[in-house]
Design an enzyme around this catalytic site. Structure first.
Site, short mmCIF file in Angstrom:
data_model
loop_
_atom_site.label_atom_id
_atom_site.label_comp_id
_atom_site.label_asym_id
_atom_site.label_seq_id
_atom_site.Cartn_x
_atom_site.Cartn_y
_atom_site.Cartn_z
N ALA A 73 -25.22 -10.10 9.04
CA ALA A 73 -25.44 -9.38 10.30
C ALA A 73 -24.28 -9.62 11.25
CB ALA A 73 -26.75 -9.83 10.94
N ARG B 81 0.85 -1.21 0.00
CA ARG B 81 0.00 0.00 0.00
C ARG B 81 0.87 1.24 0.00
NH1 ARG B 81 -5.34 -0.73 2.03
NH2 ARG B 81 -5.48 -2.84 2.81
N ALA C 208 -21.03 -8.00 3.44
CA ALA C 208 -20.16 -8.11 4.62
C ALA C 208 -20.40 -9.47 5.26
CB ALA C 208 -20.47 -6.99 5.60
N HIS D 47 -18.18 6.67 42.31
CA HIS D 47 -19.61 6.95 42.14
C HIS D 47 -19.80 8.41 41.76
CE1 HIS D 47 -23.92 6.78 42.80
NE2 HIS D 47 -23.81 7.90 43.52
N GLY E 3 -1.96 -1.11 7.25
CA GLY E 3 -2.81 -2.24 6.84
C GLY E 3 -4.28 -1.88 6.72
P1 FAD Z 1 -3.95 -6.35 7.66
O1 FAD Z 1 -4.35 -5.19 8.48
O2 FAD Z 1 -4.91 -6.91 6.67
O3 FAD Z 1 -2.61 -5.93 6.93
C1 FAD Z 1 -1.99 -6.71 5.99
C2 FAD Z 1 -1.19 -5.83 5.09
O4 FAD Z 1 -0.39 -6.65 4.27
C3 FAD Z 1 -2.02 -4.97 4.14
O5 FAD Z 1 -1.68 -3.61 4.29
C4 FAD Z 1 -1.67 -5.48 2.75
O6 FAD Z 1 -1.59 -4.44 1.78
C5 FAD Z 1 -0.31 -6.08 2.99
N1 FAD Z 1 0.04 -7.15 2.06
C6 FAD Z 1 -0.67 -8.26 1.75
N2 FAD Z 1 0.01 -9.04 0.90
C7 FAD Z 1 1.18 -8.41 0.67
C8 FAD Z 1 2.31 -8.73 -0.12
N3 FAD Z 1 2.38 -9.85 -0.82
N4 FAD Z 1 3.33 -7.84 -0.14
C9 FAD Z 1 3.29 -6.68 0.57
N5 FAD Z 1 2.25 -6.34 1.33
C10 FAD Z 1 1.21 -7.20 1.39
N6 FAD Z 1 -10.37 -5.01 14.31
C11 FAD Z 1 -10.42 -4.55 15.57
O7 FAD Z 1 -9.72 -5.11 16.43
N7 FAD Z 1 -11.18 -3.48 15.92
C12 FAD Z 1 -11.96 -2.84 15.02
O8 FAD Z 1 -12.64 -1.88 15.36
C13 FAD Z 1 -11.95 -3.30 13.68
N8 FAD Z 1 -12.68 -2.69 12.75
C14 FAD Z 1 -12.65 -3.12 11.45
C15 FAD Z 1 -13.45 -2.48 10.51
C16 FAD Z 1 -13.44 -2.92 9.20
C17 FAD Z 1 -14.31 -2.20 8.18
C18 FAD Z 1 -12.60 -3.99 8.81
C19 FAD Z 1 -12.56 -4.44 7.37
C20 FAD Z 1 -11.80 -4.63 9.74
C21 FAD Z 1 -11.82 -4.21 11.07
N9 FAD Z 1 -11.07 -4.84 12.06
C22 FAD Z 1 -11.12 -4.40 13.36
C23 FAD Z 1 -10.19 -5.99 11.74
C24 FAD Z 1 -8.74 -5.51 11.62
O9 FAD Z 1 -8.66 -4.52 10.62
C25 FAD Z 1 -7.85 -6.70 11.27
O10 FAD Z 1 -8.02 -7.72 12.23
C26 FAD Z 1 -6.39 -6.27 11.28
O11 FAD Z 1 -6.17 -5.24 10.35
C27 FAD Z 1 -5.48 -7.47 10.96
O12 FAD Z 1 -4.16 -7.06 10.92
P2 FAD Z 1 -3.06 -7.82 10.04
O13 FAD Z 1 -1.79 -7.12 10.29
O14 FAD Z 1 -3.15 -9.27 10.28
O15 FAD Z 1 -3.53 -7.61 8.54
P1 NAI Z 2 -18.54 -11.63 10.51
O1 NAI Z 2 -17.95 -12.97 10.47
O2 NAI Z 2 -18.50 -10.83 11.75
O3 NAI Z 2 -20.09 -11.72 10.10
C1 NAI Z 2 -20.50 -12.21 8.86
C2 NAI Z 2 -21.98 -12.49 8.94
O4 NAI Z 2 -22.42 -12.82 7.65
C3 NAI Z 2 -22.32 -13.67 9.85
O5 NAI Z 2 -23.41 -13.32 10.66
C4 NAI Z 2 -22.66 -14.78 8.86
O6 NAI Z 2 -23.59 -15.70 9.36
C5 NAI Z 2 -23.24 -13.97 7.72
N1 NAI Z 2 -23.20 -14.63 6.42
C6 NAI Z 2 -22.21 -15.41 5.91
N2 NAI Z 2 -22.54 -15.80 4.66
C7 NAI Z 2 -23.74 -15.24 4.38
C8 NAI Z 2 -24.57 -15.24 3.24
N3 NAI Z 2 -24.24 -15.90 2.15
N4 NAI Z 2 -25.74 -14.55 3.29
C9 NAI Z 2 -26.09 -13.86 4.41
N5 NAI Z 2 -25.32 -13.82 5.52
C10 NAI Z 2 -24.17 -14.48 5.50
O7 NAI Z 2 -17.88 -10.86 9.28
P2 NAI Z 2 -17.79 -9.33 8.91
O8 NAI Z 2 -18.89 -8.55 9.52
O9 NAI Z 2 -17.62 -9.30 7.44
O10 NAI Z 2 -16.45 -8.89 9.60
C11 NAI Z 2 -15.24 -9.60 9.34
C12 NAI Z 2 -14.34 -9.52 10.52
O11 NAI Z 2 -13.77 -8.23 10.63
C13 NAI Z 2 -15.03 -9.75 11.85
O12 NAI Z 2 -15.20 -11.11 12.13
C14 NAI Z 2 -14.10 -9.11 12.80
O13 NAI Z 2 -13.11 -10.04 13.14
C15 NAI Z 2 -13.49 -7.97 12.00
N6 NAI Z 2 -14.10 -6.71 12.40
C16 NAI Z 2 -14.00 -6.31 13.71
C17 NAI Z 2 -14.59 -5.16 14.13
C18 NAI Z 2 -14.51 -4.79 15.56
O14 NAI Z 2 -13.69 -5.38 16.26
N7 NAI Z 2 -15.30 -3.84 16.04
C19 NAI Z 2 -15.31 -4.28 13.22
C20 NAI Z 2 -15.39 -4.80 11.88
C21 NAI Z 2 -14.77 -5.95 11.51
#
Ligand code: FAD
Ligand code: NAI
Length: 469
Positions: A185, A39, A274, A448, A44
């Site tokens: 959901a 990126r 999602a 409190h 990430g």
């Molecule tokens: P990533 O964050 O996915 O990072 C991997 C990196 O590797 C990426 O930047 C990618 O570009 C890079 N990469 C991949 N392949 C290569 C390659 N071959 N060469 C070079 N670079 C490469 N988690 C929480 O704990 N709290 C939250 O509130 C939360 N909110 C989220 C909201 C959303 C919308 C999403 C999608 C996820 C959320 N998550 C949340 C989950 C969290 O983002 C991930 O669990 C976390 O980013 C994982 O970290 P990671 O380092 O394993 O991977």
């Molecule tokens: P998720 O695993 O939380 O939920 C996916 C949902 O989709 C489940 O309820 C599942 O039963 C449903 N589902 C699966 N296939 C389906 C289908 N074909 N039709 C209808 N429903 C279906 O996955 P989500 O929301 O995409 O998030 C991915 C991950 O990202 C989370 O598991 C979490 O680890 C991380 N995340 C964490 C956050 C946080 O910590 N606040 C915020 C956002 C993401």
């Protein structure tokens, strides 16, 4: 760009919470480290298109809804007007500030950021292809795979980031949709669905299972669904999407009951897909070191070691909760192990938080898990409607539930739904890390009037002496 002749102690592929924390910890421990990230910014998914931008929009949209609906009751008369471009701009500024912060920490800890796409190229070798096509080979005593995850796809529902979006697209909509259908959901669907509902969209959530948020304690999930429904979110549970047709004006979704029955067509301006995330391992050259990903694409590890000597894996690309703090904890433990120290992650105490309103937070075992294990437990529960601070703040929805071993009183699980529970869960994480009994929390003085008194009252409830009203 680093000199390819210099062997690194550690080369990390991926600069997310797993990768960047690994690089920084390696620098702190005096290891020569490089992190390969493709990126244009470090951080990430979490910093760029995940945790951070979603929380920026959750905060701003919550403020908008409070100003629209709740300020008048507090004696503050305002008529808020949404400025979506500004809301998006402040989100982008937070993301930039935080990703720059990681760059600064790399420099401070003498970790190199190698820009490009990394690939394993045999034992001790990582091949990096830069954006201009130039290829460099890095030599490393240890390689850490931290390539993270990407959104799962659904046959028949093609994400075009125009009308059918994934989480990244849903963080960037140019207008507030009149209607939004969320498929799944889970946490992403409910957080981002909440953002757009608060800003004015009619949100319908289509979920395959007959409940929301699998993995969450069932009683808490029911209360959560009731609360989101009261806010105007519509749930279609036990439903599967079998096709989607996107046009200029919107999307038509075909939905069927999982249990069988006639299909129906739902229409919306936008659809957010999602349904979970899958690990990123394709094209990573795993075969060059003899690693095979499992059938879901995850890399199997034992204490962050893969089956290949000197190759480690952490974060979303490995099994366990896909959470930023899990990736971070593994990064630190993995690097400390590489440095000859005793790396440790307590997988039983990784908290989860859903940043909606009310928030949901939990740690440890659910009631369902304890029942399945046949473990005898006692439960203490306290509603926020009996907490003075929640009452004066007009945020008295939800409860705290503490589950403790029936014999030893050790806290086994805590489940909370209510105001600011995402901040308060850490109290129980610390207690559980020290293997506290519920009585330890029950007999600890809490200030409190605070929301945190509900945490203590729930612990008192385990022995049946809850008293605050
Ligand atoms: P990533 O964050 O996915 O990072 C991997 C990196 O590797 C990426 O930047 C990618 O570009 C890079 N990469 C991949 N392949 C290569 C390659 N071959 N060469 C070079 N670079 C490469 N988690 C929480 O704990 N709290 C939250 O509130 C939360 N909110 C989220 C909201 C959303 C919308 C999403 C999608 C996820 C959320 N998550 C949340 C989950 C969290 O983002 C991930 O669990 C976390 O980013 C994982 O970290 P990671 O380092 O394993 O991977
Ligand atoms: P998720 O695993 O939380 O939920 C996916 C949902 O989709 C489940 O309820 C599942 O039963 C449903 N589902 C699966 N296939 C389906 C289908 N074909 N039709 C209808 N429903 C279906 O996955 P989500 O929301 O995409 O998030 C991915 C991950 O990202 C989370 O598991 C979490 O680890 C991380 N995340 C964490 C956050 C946080 O910590 N606040 C915020 C956002 C993401």
């Amino acid at each position: 760009m680093a000199d390819s002749a210099i062997p690194y102690d550690v080369v990390i592929i991926g600069g997310g919470p797993g990768g960047y924390n690994a690089a920084i910890r390696a620098g702190q421990l005096g290891l020569k480290a490089a992190c390969v990230e493709k990126r244009v910014t470090l951080g990430g998914v979490c910093l760029n298109v995940g945790c951070i931008p979603s929380k920026a929009l959750l905060h701003a949209s919550e403020m908008f809804e409070l100003a629209s609906k709740d300020f008048a009751g507090l004696g503050i008369d305002v008529t808020p007007k949404l400025n979506l471009p500004q809301m998006m701009k402040q989100k982008a500024e937070s993301v930039t500030a935080l990703t720059k912060g990681i760059e600064f920490l790399f420099k401070k800890n003498k970790a190199d950021w190698i820009k490009g796409t990394g690939k394993l190229a045999g034992p001790g070798k990582v091949e990096v292809t830069a954006e201009d096509g130039a290829v460099t080979t890095l030599e490393a005593r240890n390689i850490v795979i931290a390539t993270g995850s990407e959104p799962s796809t659904l046959p028949g529902v093609t994400v075009d980031q125009k009308r059918i979006v994934d989480s990244t697209g849903a963080l960037e909509l140019a207008d507030v949709p009149k209607s939004l259908i969320v498929i799944g959901a889970g946490i992403i669907g409910l957080e981002l669905g909440s953002v757009w509902r608060r800003l004015g969209a009619q949100v319908t959530v289509v979920e395959f299972l007959d409940r929301i948020t699998p993995g969450m304690d069932a009683e808490t999930a029911k209360t959560f669904q009731r609360s989101l429904t009261k806010q105007g979110m519509v749930f279609k549970l036990g439903s599967k999407v079998t096709g989607a047709k996107a046009g200029d004006a919107g999307v038509e979704l075909t939905v069927e009951p999982v249990a069988g029955g006639p299909a129906e067509t739902l229409k919306a301006d936008y659809v957010l897909l999602a349904i979970g995330r899958r690990p990123v391992t394709e094209g990573l050259g795993l075969e060059s070191v003899g690693i095979t990903a499992d059938k879901h694409g995850f890399i199997e590890t034992d204490h962050w070691k893969t089956s290949a000597p000197g190759v480690w894996a952490i974060g979303d690309v490995t099994h366990g909760p896909m959470l930023a703090h899990k990736a971070e904890d593994e990064a630190v433990a993995c690097i400390e192990t590489i440095a000859g120290q005793a790396g440790h992650v307590n997988y039983g105490i990784i908290p989860s938080v859903v940043y909606t309103f009310p928030e949901v937070a939990w740690v440890g075992k659910t009631e369902e898990e304890l029942k399945d294990e046949g473990r005898a437990y006692k439960a203490g529960k306290f509603p926020f409607s009996a907490n003075s601070r929640a009452k004066v703040n007009h945020e008295a929805e939800g409860f705290v539930k503490v589950l403790a071993d029936a014999v030893t009183d050790e806290i086994l699980g805590v489940h909370m739904i209510g105001p600011h529970v995402g901040e308060m869960i850490a109290e129980y994480c610390v207690a559980m890390e020290f293997r506290a009994a519920s009585e330890d929390v029950a007999r600890t003085s809490h200030p409190h009037p605070t929301l945190s008194e509900a945490l203590r009252q729930a612990a008192m409830g385990v022995e049946g002496w809850t008293m605050q009203a």
